[in-house]
Design an enzyme around this catalytic site. Structure first.
Site, PDB file in Angstrom:
ATOM      1  N   TYR A 150      -4.880 -25.557  -1.265  1.00  0.00           N
ATOM      2  CA  TYR A 150      -5.488 -26.357  -0.195  1.00  0.00           C
ATOM      3  C   TYR A 150      -6.973 -26.578  -0.492  1.00  0.00           C
ATOM      4  CZ  TYR A 150      -6.444 -27.818   4.645  1.00  0.00           C
ATOM      5  OH  TYR A 150      -6.804 -28.515   5.776  1.00  0.00           O
ATOM      6  N   LYS A 154      -8.522 -30.254  -1.639  1.00  0.00           N
ATOM      7  CA  LYS A 154      -9.471 -30.949  -0.756  1.00  0.00           C
ATOM      8  C   LYS A 154     -10.790 -31.179  -1.502  1.00  0.00           C
ATOM      9  CE  LYS A 154      -7.307 -31.371   3.303  1.00  0.00           C
ATOM     10  NZ  LYS A 154      -6.998 -32.683   3.895  1.00  0.00           N
ATOM     11  N   ASN A 179     -11.990 -24.811  12.133  1.00  0.00           N
ATOM     12  CA  ASN A 179     -10.775 -24.456  12.893  1.00  0.00           C
ATOM     13  C   ASN A 179     -10.654 -25.249  14.195  1.00  0.00           C
ATOM     14  OD1 ASN A 179     -11.572 -22.115  11.139  1.00  0.00           O
ATOM     15  ND2 ASN A 179      -9.566 -21.392  11.831  1.00  0.00           N
ATOM     16  N   ASN A 195      -0.103 -18.288  17.213  1.00  0.00           N
ATOM     17  CA  ASN A 195       0.554 -16.985  17.009  1.00  0.00           C
ATOM     18  C   ASN A 195       0.242 -16.018  18.146  1.00  0.00           C
ATOM     19  OD1 ASN A 195       1.699 -17.698  14.629  1.00  0.00           O
ATOM     20  ND2 ASN A 195       0.710 -16.130  13.376  1.00  0.00           N
ATOM     21  N   GLY A 212      -9.938  -7.282  12.082  1.00  0.00           N
ATOM     22  CA  GLY A 212     -10.220  -8.180  13.213  1.00  0.00           C
ATOM     23  C   GLY A 212     -11.690  -8.509  13.376  1.00  0.00           C
TER      24      GLY A 212
HETATM   25  N1  UDP Z   1      -4.788 -14.180  11.751  1.00  0.00           N
HETATM   26  C1  UDP Z   1      -4.338 -13.002  12.329  1.00  0.00           C
HETATM   27  N2  UDP Z   1      -3.079 -12.977  12.847  1.00  0.00           N
HETATM   28  C2  UDP Z   1      -2.263 -14.070  12.838  1.00  0.00           C
HETATM   29  C3  UDP Z   1      -2.727 -15.268  12.246  1.00  0.00           C
HETATM   30  C4  UDP Z   1      -4.002 -15.292  11.700  1.00  0.00           C
HETATM   31  O1  UDP Z   1      -5.049 -12.007  12.359  1.00  0.00           O
HETATM   32  O2  UDP Z   1      -1.139 -13.988  13.365  1.00  0.00           O
HETATM   33  C5  UDP Z   1      -6.154 -14.235  11.197  1.00  0.00           C
HETATM   34  C6  UDP Z   1      -6.241 -14.746   9.769  1.00  0.00           C
HETATM   35  O3  UDP Z   1      -6.015 -13.684   8.849  1.00  0.00           O
HETATM   36  C7  UDP Z   1      -7.661 -15.280   9.728  1.00  0.00           C
HETATM   37  C8  UDP Z   1      -7.870 -15.819  11.144  1.00  0.00           C
HETATM   38  O4  UDP Z   1      -6.905 -15.164  11.963  1.00  0.00           O
HETATM   39  O5  UDP Z   1      -8.575 -14.242   9.503  1.00  0.00           O
HETATM   40  C9  UDP Z   1      -7.687 -17.320  11.255  1.00  0.00           C
HETATM   41  O6  UDP Z   1      -6.473 -17.636  10.648  1.00  0.00           O
HETATM   42  P1  UDP Z   1      -5.774 -19.059  10.724  1.00  0.00           P
HETATM   43  O7  UDP Z   1      -4.496 -18.950   9.967  1.00  0.00           O
HETATM   44  O8  UDP Z   1      -5.709 -19.539  12.115  1.00  0.00           O
HETATM   45  O9  UDP Z   1      -6.758 -20.087   9.984  1.00  0.00           O
HETATM   46  P2  UDP Z   1      -7.801 -19.983   8.780  1.00  0.00           P
HETATM   47  O10 UDP Z   1      -9.127 -19.979   9.443  1.00  0.00           O
HETATM   48  O11 UDP Z   1      -7.573 -18.736   8.016  1.00  0.00           O
HETATM   49  O12 UDP Z   1      -7.533 -21.195   7.986  1.00  0.00           O
END
Ligand code: UDP
Length: 328
Positions: A150, A154, A179, A195, A212
């Site tokens: 990705y 991009k 985001n 999620n 986290g």
């Molecule tokens: N994340 C998480 N649990 C989930 C999905 C995502 O802790 O069920 C975390 C992920 O590892 C990242 C952040 O949330 O640190 C944002 O993830 P997302 O997939 O939404 O988008 P990203 O910013 O990584 O493209």
């Protein structure tokens, strides 16, 4: 205006389509292979609006001149899966949409002398070594990691657009989208907000990847779409790059607690492995876009989450008592 939206049936594309149709003079052609986008995303449009949309079920890589029936004023090139969940399963499709697909779109931009708005991503910054990020930062991307299909495609698309723009004097804008969330996201989208909401609504554990403490800056989709439409008013762009999103930063821990509160859920939080190359910090500097258009996100995270919770609950057909208590 006649507008082409590649990926117009996806989360962002369908929200953009709906907003553009609020202008009675706009007509829209959508190219979408419906592999991740869906007609359902436009199902609640008034039937009169359907006379102003033409939907072509096609991979953007196969887009050709004959597909377009009238002169295009603006092209929004969105087609590409964007959820990290898909990076493992669809790496080639993602790379083709952003490389071959972008080439097709550029040929059309040139033929129609239209304006091109390309949706790039904050992922071009990879796991950033500077924080917050502005458009001059070149990024820190692992070339061979899971996410690189990705990130790198991009980045390639940005370079391809810049080269075409220089060579053929095109009018092009590159938006690096941070985001974004809101109604229109799929239940199984895989990104953090859907999620956490789905887990909370069904009282399943919320799983946080890592400790986290990683951060993101979440933008409600309407705010983003408004910016995407306003930026198209600028003239004579030359592959100009803008961050776009919301600059309010939050940790994933804080996000989990906020969603638990808003859904009044008893779900527990569990911690898993940190994902490889998962960016630790992400927040846009928005000075550049604000120097060009009036851009100020209006929807707070709390308000946006309430709307998203209601949407996803509706998608799940939930008649859960808790949902009645979620005040919109
Ligand atoms: N994340 C998480 N649990 C989930 C999905 C995502 O802790 O069920 C975390 C992920 O590892 C990242 C952040 O949330 O640190 C944002 O993830 P997302 O997939 O939404 O988008 P990203 O910013 O990584 O493209």
């Amino acid at each position: 205006m006649h507008i082409l939206i590649t990926g117009g049936l996806g989360f962002l594309g369908s929200n953009l389509t709906r907003k553009l149709l609020q202008s009675p003079l706009n007509t829209i052609t959508i190219i979408d292979d419906q592999s991740s986008g869906s007609l359902n995303n436009l199902s609640n449009l008034p039937s009169s609006d359907f006379y102003r949309i033409r939907i072509i079920k096609k991979d953007v890589c196969a887009l050709n001149f004959g597909d377009i029936e009238a002169k295009l004023d603006i092209i929004y090139h969105l087609a590409s899966r964007a959820s990290p969940r898909d990076f493992l399963d669809y790496p080639l499709e993602i790379m083709y949409a952003n490389s071959f697909g972008t080439q097709r779109v550029l040929e059309l931009t040139r033929q129609h002398k239209s304006k091109l708005i390309f949706t790039s991503t904050s992922e071009v910054y990879g796991d950033p070594l500077i924080h917050p990020q502005d458009e001059t930062y070149s990024g820190n991307v692992n070339l061979h990691g899971i996410r690189s299909c990705y990130d790198e495609s991009k980045r390639f698309a940005e370079t391809l657009i810049a080269a075409h723009t220089r060579k053929y004097n095109l009018d092009t804008v590159i938006l690096r989208i941070f985001n974004t969330y809101g109604p229109g996201m799929k239940i199984d989208d895989g990104r953090v907000i859907p999620n956490f909401i789905i887990s909370s609504l069904v009282d399943k554990s919320i799983k946080i990847n890592g400790d986290g403490r990683q951060t993101r800056s979440f933008c409600y989709v309407d705010d983003l779409v408004n910016g995407m439409i306003d930026i198209a008013q600028l003239k004579n762009n030359q592959a100009d790059v803008y961050n776009i999103g919301n600059d309010a930063e939050i940790t994933i821990n804080e996000l989990a607690h906020l969603i638990l509160t808003l859904t009044q859920s008893d779900s527990e939080i569990i911690y898993g492995e940190q994902l490889s190359d998962d960016p630790l910090l992400r927040r846009p500097i928005l000075t550049k876009i604000r120097s060009k258009i009036k851009y100020q996100p209006q929807i707070s995270l709390e308000e946006g989450l309430k709307r998203t919770i209601a949407y996803l609950a509706d998608q799940m057909g939930m008649s859960h008592k808790k949902l009645l208590e979620v005040k919109i």
